[in-house]
Write a protein that holds these residues in place. Structure first.
Motif, PDB file in Angstrom:
ATOM      1  N   THR A 179       0.841  -1.202   0.000  1.00 44.45           N
ATOM      2  CA  THR A 179       0.000   0.000   0.000  1.00 44.45           C
ATOM      3  C   THR A 179       0.872   1.245   0.000  1.00 44.45           C
ATOM      4  OG1 THR A 179      -0.101   0.103   2.428  1.00 44.45           O
ATOM      5  CG2 THR A 179      -1.833  -1.154   1.309  1.00 44.45           C
ATOM      6  N   THR A 180       0.251   2.370  -0.327  1.00 42.84           N
ATOM      7  CA  THR A 180       0.876   3.681  -0.190  1.00 42.84           C
ATOM      8  C   THR A 180       0.057   4.466   0.823  1.00 42.84           C
ATOM      9  OG1 THR A 180       1.742   3.687  -2.451  1.00 42.84           O
ATOM     10  CG2 THR A 180       1.502   5.819  -1.362  1.00 42.84           C
ATOM     11  N   ASP A 181       0.665   4.773   1.958  1.00 42.92           N
ATOM     12  CA  ASP A 181      -0.015   5.489   3.033  1.00 42.92           C
ATOM     13  C   ASP A 181       0.368   6.961   2.982  1.00 42.92           C
ATOM     14  OD1 ASP A 181      -0.623   2.879   3.758  1.00 42.92           O
ATOM     15  OD2 ASP A 181       0.986   2.782   5.254  1.00 42.92           O
ATOM     16  N   PHE A 182      -0.559   7.837   3.329  1.00 38.26           N
ATOM     17  CA  PHE A 182      -0.221   9.256   3.333  1.00 38.26           C
ATOM     18  C   PHE A 182      -0.906   9.958   4.499  1.00 38.26           C
ATOM     19  CE2 PHE A 182      -4.144   9.014   0.968  1.00 38.26           C
ATOM     20  CZ  PHE A 182      -4.826  10.200   1.235  1.00 38.26           C
ATOM     21  N   ALA A 183      -0.306  11.056   4.904  1.00 33.10           N
ATOM     22  CA  ALA A 183      -0.849  11.877   5.981  1.00 33.10           C
ATOM     23  C   ALA A 183      -0.544  13.345   5.673  1.00 33.10           C
ATOM     24  CB  ALA A 183      -0.248  11.491   7.331  1.00 33.10           C
ATOM     25  N   ILE A 184      -1.486  14.202   6.002  1.00 32.29           N
ATOM     26  CA  ILE A 184      -1.315  15.635   5.778  1.00 32.29           C
ATOM     27  C   ILE A 184      -1.261  16.338   7.128  1.00 32.29           C
ATOM     28  CG2 ILE A 184      -2.364  17.724   4.816  1.00 32.29           C
ATOM     29  CD1 ILE A 184      -3.597  15.927   2.653  1.00 32.29           C
ATOM     30  N   PHE A 185      -0.194  17.102   7.330  1.00 28.98           N
ATOM     31  CA  PHE A 185       0.009  17.866   8.562  1.00 28.98           C
ATOM     32  C   PHE A 185      -0.123  19.352   8.263  1.00 28.98           C
ATOM     33  CE2 PHE A 185       2.046  13.862   9.290  1.00 28.98           C
ATOM     34  CZ  PHE A 185       1.965  13.615  10.648  1.00 28.98           C
ATOM     35  N   GLU A 186      -0.714  20.068   9.191  1.00 27.45           N
ATOM     36  CA  GLU A 186      -0.793  21.517   9.105  1.00 27.45           C
ATOM     37  C   GLU A 186      -0.955  22.068  10.507  1.00 27.45           C
ATOM     38  OE1 GLU A 186      -3.043  24.872   6.333  1.00 27.45           O
ATOM     39  OE2 GLU A 186      -4.128  23.063   6.923  1.00 27.45           O
ATOM     40  N   HIS A 240      -5.454  14.948   7.866  1.00 30.39           N
ATOM     41  CA  HIS A 240      -6.021  13.966   6.938  1.00 30.39           C
ATOM     42  C   HIS A 240      -5.049  12.798   6.805  1.00 30.39           C
ATOM     43  CE1 HIS A 240      -8.724  12.636   3.753  1.00 30.39           C
ATOM     44  NE2 HIS A 240      -7.680  12.385   2.991  1.00 30.39           N
ATOM     45  N   THR A 241      -5.586  11.584   6.780  1.00 26.19           N
ATOM     46  CA  THR A 241      -4.776  10.393   6.526  1.00 26.19           C
ATOM     47  C   THR A 241      -5.542   9.493   5.559  1.00 26.19           C
ATOM     48  OG1 THR A 241      -5.718   9.265   8.465  1.00 26.19           O
ATOM     49  CG2 THR A 241      -3.607  10.391   8.767  1.00 26.19           C
ATOM     50  N   GLY A 242      -4.802   8.657   4.860  1.00 32.42           N
ATOM     51  CA  GLY A 242      -5.453   7.751   3.921  1.00 32.42           C
ATOM     52  C   GLY A 242      -4.506   6.663   3.454  1.00 32.42           C
ATOM     53  N   LEU A 285      -3.348   9.302  -8.145  1.00 34.20           N
ATOM     54  CA  LEU A 285      -4.323   8.892  -7.132  1.00 34.20           C
ATOM     55  C   LEU A 285      -4.137   9.679  -5.834  1.00 34.20           C
ATOM     56  CD1 LEU A 285      -4.262   4.999  -7.623  1.00 34.20           C
ATOM     57  CD2 LEU A 285      -6.169   6.528  -8.119  1.00 34.20           C
ATOM     58  N   LEU A 286      -2.879   9.875  -5.434  1.00 35.54           N
ATOM     59  CA  LEU A 286      -2.593  10.659  -4.231  1.00 35.54           C
ATOM     60  C   LEU A 286      -3.061  12.099  -4.382  1.00 35.54           C
ATOM     61  CD1 LEU A 286       0.981   9.369  -3.326  1.00 35.54           C
ATOM     62  CD2 LEU A 286      -1.003   9.310  -1.816  1.00 35.54           C
ATOM     63  N   TRP A 287      -2.748  12.686  -5.526  1.00 41.03           N
ATOM     64  CA  TRP A 287      -3.115  14.088  -5.737  1.00 41.03           C
ATOM     65  C   TRP A 287      -4.635  14.252  -5.760  1.00 41.03           C
ATOM     66  CZ3 TRP A 287      -1.287  18.346  -4.499  1.00 41.03           C
ATOM     67  CH2 TRP A 287      -1.616  19.548  -5.120  1.00 41.03           C
ATOM     68  N   ASP A 288      -5.337  13.277  -6.335  1.00 37.46           N
ATOM     69  CA  ASP A 288      -6.801  13.317  -6.321  1.00 37.46           C
ATOM     70  C   ASP A 288      -7.324  13.280  -4.892  1.00 37.46           C
ATOM     71  OD1 ASP A 288      -6.860  13.403  -9.066  1.00 37.46           O
ATOM     72  OD2 ASP A 288      -7.312  11.263  -9.327  1.00 37.46           O
ATOM     73  N   GLU A 289      -6.718  12.440  -4.042  1.00 37.60           N
ATOM     74  CA  GLU A 289      -7.131  12.360  -2.638  1.00 37.60           C
ATOM     75  C   GLU A 289      -6.860  13.668  -1.904  1.00 37.60           C
ATOM     76  OE1 GLU A 289      -8.634   9.985  -0.785  1.00 37.60           O
ATOM     77  OE2 GLU A 289      -8.953   8.726  -2.543  1.00 37.60           O
ATOM     78  N   ILE A 290      -5.708  14.266  -2.166  1.00 38.39           N
ATOM     79  CA  ILE A 290      -5.349  15.521  -1.505  1.00 38.39           C
ATOM     80  C   ILE A 290      -6.307  16.637  -1.916  1.00 38.39           C
ATOM     81  CG2 ILE A 290      -3.575  17.323  -1.392  1.00 38.39           C
ATOM     82  CD1 ILE A 290      -1.495  15.028  -1.594  1.00 38.39           C
ATOM     83  N   ARG A 291      -6.624  16.714  -3.198  1.00 35.48           N
ATOM     84  CA  ARG A 291      -7.554  17.741  -3.667  1.00 35.48           C
ATOM     85  C   ARG A 291      -8.965  17.499  -3.146  1.00 35.48           C
ATOM     86  NH1 ARG A 291      -6.811  18.457 -10.037  1.00 35.48           N
ATOM     87  NH2 ARG A 291      -7.046  16.179  -9.915  1.00 35.48           N
ATOM     88  N   LYS A 292      -9.375  16.241  -3.109  1.00 35.84           N
ATOM     89  CA  LYS A 292     -10.704  15.912  -2.599  1.00 35.84           C
ATOM     90  C   LYS A 292     -10.852  16.333  -1.136  1.00 35.84           C
ATOM     91  CE  LYS A 292     -12.042  11.892  -3.858  1.00 35.84           C
ATOM     92  NZ  LYS A 292     -12.204  10.401  -3.905  1.00 35.84           N
ATOM     93  N   ALA A 293      -9.755  16.214  -0.382  1.00 36.34           N
ATOM     94  CA  ALA A 293      -9.776  16.611   1.030  1.00 36.34           C
ATOM     95  C   ALA A 293      -9.628  18.119   1.206  1.00 36.34           C
ATOM     96  CB  ALA A 293      -8.663  15.888   1.787  1.00 36.34           C
ATOM     97  N   GLY A 294      -9.289  18.833   0.133  1.00 34.46           N
ATOM     98  CA  GLY A 294      -9.201  20.293   0.197  1.00 34.46           C
ATOM     99  C   GLY A 294      -7.882  20.839   0.702  1.00 34.46           C
TER     100      GLY A 294
END
Length: 425
Positions: free
Chosen positions: A229-236, A242-244, A321-330
């Motif tokens: 899998t490819t796991d990702f997390a967004i920090f701010e 956001h994680t996915g 796919l990652l970029w689509d997820e990031i954009r979908k999450a805003g």
């Protein structure tokens, strides 16, 4: 979190407030890594042991053959014990897989007490309120990660204890997982002779090892490319927002090579690691590779560019796919620090360049940092999660009461003489 064990009762557990060792266990699709850390006298962290074994019975974070998985975990634990010179009774276990889901939630409580001073109990109550959500049957909460607090409509507060107000709110990131999938992985570790003190989301663990506080504050995406899998997390603003998980990883690259070049999976994996490039523009036209055939046929010599042209579409798919997820999450405009790639899949030549083309953001390769001792032996993106588990445990559990299972590891002492850790990559 709860310390899991299916092999010992509370009466068999020992309490060890001053336990100086921390062990991170990363149970992946292609490899299992156990890293031993020691708390230094100055409260720092030293890496003192490492064990790696080929993973069997695990696919995309889920146990598919528990007996094979147990044996693989035992091998990694045994090697870690030998290199560290200590007996391992308990671990901090990383979790991943498509079954892991997350969402943001909000909790609100009235501040108790006549002076309306916010206490730790108020913080506990508001976090409990935020996680009091109805979950589908068979799911459990893995993490509740506070993002920020609001006191009487004043938002962006990081530590409200001691402040005065009548209304306390909190925003949290709630990570959930399949209870059965989690229990199966925990059971594998238990049957391998170790208790699981904590279960930690892989992205959260890897962030401890490869991200700086400044990156987390400004906004950054962590992308951990594993085999399954490819796991990702967004920090701010210093918190997880956001994680996915994307069900595409390094094994898909290997399978593409096996099919495209008509070679075996093991040979395809070797070719990927030795000669692979995710960007065909980085490959010279005159470069060649030797490709073993199947069925006893003679090996072939092919242009390396052919290999690259197989790998590039898959790399582009992962990052789209990652970029689509990031954009979908805003969060497409929030990544001021760019993207940090880690995990074994990130070591493929050209991966960072492809990511930069698709994201249009600064990209860097994340390697574990912040520890001493044998840290140079784990300074690879492939060990980000295992090293991060140790660092996560060090930051969150020093001084707490632990309950490792003391007797279980004794079953593995006899007959464990083996070769020391060999280079896995």
């Amino acid at each position: 979190m709860t310390a899991y064990s299916d092999s010992a009762s509370e009466g068999e557990r020992t309490v060890a407030r001053n336990e100086p060792y921390l062990v991170g266990l990363d149970v992946g699709t292609s490899k299992i890594a156990a890293i031993v850390g020691e708390i230094a006298p100055d409260a720092g962290l030293d890496i003192i042991g490492l064990g790696v074994a080929v993973s069997r019975g695990i696919r995309r974070g889920v146990g598919v053959n528990l007996e094979a998985a147990v044996e693989s975990i035992k091998k990694a634990i045994d090697e870690a014990e030998l290199t560290a010179g200590v007996e391992i009774d308990s671990v901090h276990l990383g979790l991943t897989g498509a079954h892991v889901k997350a969402f943001n939630s909000r909790g609100v409580v009235a501040v108790a007490g006549k002076n309306h001073e916010i206490t730790r109990e108020d913080v506990r109550r508001v976090v409990d309120a935020a996680k009091a959500v109805a979950l589908p049957s068979g799911r459990e909460i893995l993490h509740v990660l506070p993002q920020d607090f609001v006191v009487d409509q004043h938002d962006g507060i990081g530590a409200p204890v001691g402040m005065t107000g009548t209304r306390l709110e909190v925003n949290v990131h709630v990570v959930t997982g399949s209870a059965s999938s989690t229990q199966n992985i925990v059971a594998c570790a238990n049957r391998a002779g170790v208790a699981v003190l904590d279960t930690v989301l892989n992205q959260l663990a890897a962030s401890e090892a490869v991200l700086s506080d400044d990156e987390k504050q400004l906004g950054v995406a962590l992308v951990d490319i594993g085999a399954g899998t490819t796991d990702f997390a967004i920090f701010e603003r210093g918190s997880v927002w956001h994680t996915g998980v994307i069900a595409v990883g390094g094994d898909h690259f290997t399978n593409d090579i096996a099919v495209g070049l008509r070679t075996s999976i093991p040979d395809a994996e070797k070719i990927k690691r030795r000669c692979g490039s995710a960007l065909s523009a980085m490959v010279d036209d005159d470069e060649t590779i030797e490709v073993p055939s199947v069925g006893g046929r003679q090996s072939r010599v092919l242009a390396r560019r052919i290999l690259s042209e197989i790998l590039q579409p898959r790399a582009e798919e992962v990052f789209h796919l990652l970029w689509d997820e990031i954009r979908k999450a805003g969060f497409e405009n929030s990544l001021n620090s760019g993207v940090v790639l880690t995990g074994g899949g990130a070591m493929l030549e050209g991966t960072a360049e492809i990511a930069e083309q698709i994201f249009g953001l600064p990209i860097r390769l994340g390697v574990p940092g912040g520890a001493g001792g044998l840290a140079d032996h784990v300074d690879s993106p492939a060990f980000a999660t295992a090293a991060g588990l140790v660092m996560y445990a060090h930051r969150n559990h020093v001084g707490e009461v632990w309950r490792p299972v003391g007797a279980a590891a004794l079953d593995r002492v006899t007959g464990r003489l083996r070769t020391l850790f060999k280079e896995f990559f």
